[in-house]
Scaffold this active site. Structure first.
Site, PDB file in Angstrom:
ATOM      1  CE  LYS A   6      -4.515  -1.305   0.600  1.00 46.32           C
ATOM      2  NZ  LYS A   6      -4.490  -2.715   0.939  1.00 46.32           N
TER       3      LYS A   6
ATOM      4  CB  SER B 206      -0.441  -8.400  -0.764  1.00 50.28           C
ATOM      5  OG  SER B 206      -1.319  -9.174   0.032  1.00 50.28           O
TER       6      SER B 206
HETATM    7  C1  LIG Z   1      -5.194  -3.759   0.621  1.00 54.11           C
HETATM    8  C2  LIG Z   1      -4.618  -5.107   0.613  1.00 54.11           C
HETATM    9  C3  LIG Z   1      -4.942  -6.037  -0.390  1.00 54.11           C
HETATM   10  C4  LIG Z   1      -5.986  -5.764  -1.462  1.00 54.11           C
HETATM   11  O1  LIG Z   1      -5.682  -4.629  -2.237  1.00 54.11           O
HETATM   12  P1  LIG Z   1      -6.807  -3.898  -3.104  1.00 54.11           P
HETATM   13  O2  LIG Z   1      -6.088  -2.866  -3.877  1.00 54.11           O
HETATM   14  O3  LIG Z   1      -7.802  -3.311  -2.143  1.00 54.11           O
HETATM   15  O4  LIG Z   1      -7.445  -4.944  -3.948  1.00 54.11           O
HETATM   16  C5  LIG Z   1      -4.299  -7.257  -0.366  1.00 54.11           C
HETATM   17  N1  LIG Z   1      -3.392  -7.575   0.584  1.00 54.11           N
HETATM   18  C6  LIG Z   1      -3.058  -6.722   1.569  1.00 54.11           C
HETATM   19  C7  LIG Z   1      -2.056  -7.139   2.577  1.00 54.11           C
HETATM   20  C8  LIG Z   1      -3.645  -5.452   1.609  1.00 54.11           C
HETATM   21  O5  LIG Z   1      -3.314  -4.609   2.589  1.00 54.11           O
END
Ligand SMILES: *Cc1c(COP(=O)(O)O)cnc(C)c1O
Length: 334
Positions: free
Chosen positions: A56, A309
């Site tokens: 993010k 992520s």
């Molecule tokens: C926000 C987030 C997502 C999903 O991202 P989007 O852009 O909302 O689809 C996936 N994994 C983590 C760890 C996140 O913080």
């Protein structure tokens, strides 16, 4: 790919130059265990090692740097399930602004305290992301703060797309990219980057069965409301916005498929990450591994890039999942 999408490869390249030096280029490493399981090379994009613990920071940094000096001085505001708030708090502080973060009571305590530590103002309101968002709109109207939404904004999508540029550079023959999906900012940006560079590469979104708002919206052909339910993948909670302008269109056009995983599969993905890869990932960060382990990705071809992520999980919860807990949030308890 349609030329009329809201975010193009040019926007993503501009974002990459803008945020260079402010975010980490994260490693993409081979997974021996998953490569053996799948019969093709599988690489893990270790984005959970990003500063603030999730991707993010890419979008948030790009968005803050895209503001005029005057807007930056007013301060930025967002509703967040945690990781966007954390990233925006950090980005604002680094660029000499201040963030106000609104969130619902469903957000785990560890994420709230971390955001406070990063110097942001925190407001906890309501039982859902939608209620937190109403508070944002009130403060934008009353105090003139500048809204930086978690996903549905061109600068956010372009920032997240820089992750896709890195994947193609690190794995030039990538055949499949597995990307977690909630609001779709990450998936939209990554797919736009990857599919411009390598049109034949499949980009598959992963999300949890409990509250799959993008999946339901794609099936309905328009953004729809989906009830928010507690999940191990708490960072994937929340809707896509009924007035979604950017990510719904892009995900509809660019994603080859969206696959759903259960709570038990997410827990197994987290355990695999820890035991086999020596990585601590949060539930949302484990959905792609979960899908590979469960055999839900059909017609496997390689190499496969798996995006991990984020890693912002309460460590007591992580420990209980490592010890065999498969559903810490049973629906009866809701
Ligand atoms: C926000 C987030 C997502 C999903 O991202 P989007 O852009 O909302 O689809 C996936 N994994 C983590 C760890 C996140 O913080």
């Amino acid at each position: 790919m349609s030329a009329s999408l809201p975010v193009t490869i040019d926007d993503i390249e501009v974002a990459a130059r803008r945020i260079s030096g402010r975010v980490l280029t994260t490693p993409l490493v081979a997974s021996a265990a998953l490569s053996q399981l799948c019969g093709v090379p599988v690489g893990l994009k270790l984005e959970h090692h990003q500063t603030t613990g999730s991707f993010k920071l890419r979008g948030a940094t790009n968005a803050v740097l895209s503001l005029s000096a005057g807007d930056r001085a007013l301060g930025v505001i967002a509703a967040s399930t945690g990781n966007h708030g954390r990233a925006l708090a950090h980005a604002a502080k680094v660029e000499g602004s201040v963030a106000t973060i609104c969130m619902s009571h469903l957000v785990p305590v560890n994420k709230v305290s971390e955001i406070r530590r990063l110097g942001a103002h925190v407001r906890i309101v309501g039982r859902s992301q939608d209620e937190a968002q109403e508070e944002v709109e009130r403060l934008v109207a009353e105090q003139g703060l500048v809204m930086v939404p978690p996903f549905d904004h061109p600068a956010i999508v372009a920032g997240q797309g820089t992750l896709g540029l890195e994947i193609v550079a690190q794995m030039p023959d990538v055949a499949v990219v597995l990307v977690p999906v909630s609001g779709g900012g990450l998936a939209a940006g990554v797919a736009a980057a990857v599919k411009t560079r390598r049109p034949a590469t499949r980009v598959i979104g992963l999300t949890m069965e409990r509250g799959a708002a993008m999946m339901a919206s794609l099936a309905a052909g328009k953004p729809v409301h989906v009830e928010e339910r507690p999940s191990l993948a708490d960072s994937l909670g929340g809707g896509i916005g009924l007035d979604n302008r950017v990510t719904f269109r892009m995900c509809r056009e660019l994603l080859d498929d969206v696959v759903l995983v259960t709570e038990a599969e997410i827990a197994a993905g987290m355990r695999h990450a820890y035991a086999e890869e020596r990585e601590v990932v949060e539930g949302a960060g484990a959905v792609a591994i979960a899908a590979l382990l469960s055999g839900k990705i059909k017609d496997i071809e390689g190499p496969i890039a798996v995006i991990l992520s984020g890693r912002n999980i309460d460590m007591d919860l992580h420990l209980s999942v490592m010890n065999g807990e498969t559903d810490p949030f049973p629906e009866e308890a809701v």
